[in-house]
Design a protein around this motif. Sequence first.
Motif, PDB file in Angstrom:
ATOM      1  N   SER A  36       2.794   7.125  -4.985  1.00 47.41           N
ATOM      2  CA  SER A  36       2.121   6.520  -6.141  1.00 47.41           C
ATOM      3  C   SER A  36       2.411   5.030  -6.224  1.00 47.41           C
ATOM      4  O   SER A  36       1.510   4.225  -6.499  1.00 47.41           O
ATOM      5  CB  SER A  36       2.573   7.208  -7.430  1.00 47.41           C
ATOM      6  N   MET A  40      -0.246   1.872  -5.883  1.00 51.61           N
ATOM      7  CA  MET A  40      -0.335   0.777  -6.845  1.00 51.61           C
ATOM      8  C   MET A  40      -0.207  -0.570  -6.148  1.00 51.61           C
ATOM      9  O   MET A  40      -0.907  -1.531  -6.481  1.00 51.61           O
ATOM     10  CB  MET A  40       0.747   0.910  -7.922  1.00 51.61           C
ATOM     11  N   ASN A  43      -3.484  -1.382  -4.449  1.00 52.29           N
ATOM     12  CA  ASN A  43      -4.570  -1.669  -5.388  1.00 52.29           C
ATOM     13  C   ASN A  43      -4.405  -3.001  -6.104  1.00 52.29           C
ATOM     14  O   ASN A  43      -5.363  -3.523  -6.655  1.00 52.29           O
ATOM     15  CB  ASN A  43      -4.703  -0.560  -6.423  1.00 52.29           C
ATOM     16  N   ARG A  44      -3.221  -3.518  -6.085  1.00 51.71           N
ATOM     17  CA  ARG A  44      -2.962  -4.769  -6.804  1.00 51.71           C
ATOM     18  C   ARG A  44      -3.498  -5.944  -5.991  1.00 51.71           C
ATOM     19  O   ARG A  44      -3.138  -6.134  -4.849  1.00 51.71           O
ATOM     20  CB  ARG A  44      -1.475  -4.934  -7.054  1.00 51.71           C
TER      21      ARG A  44
END
Length: 96
Positions: A36, A40, A43-44
């Motif tokens: 997870s 993240m 995706n940042r």
Amino acid sequence: MNIKTTVTISERNLRYAEKMVEEGVYPSVSELIEASIEQMMLNRQSPDDAVANMADEIRQRMELPREQWIPLEGDTMFEEVRALISKKKAEKRNGV
């Protein structure tokens, strides 16, 4: 190198994580949390990345053949876009 740490999560999140492990989606709760965090991180985007991605999208769209462009006239542009969206939605509903 892995480092052992302690985290506090809600009971709801823990139950979900344990369910994912039971279903074989992740080998352990630790692996789920690590995956997870990795997601993240992927995706940042920095503002520069977002602008670069937008520029790439514009370049790709500019390479489309002219007949695929949507002609829009100044004062009626928004009405034309709304009509086009409505038409596409209707076609989708009718399976066209």
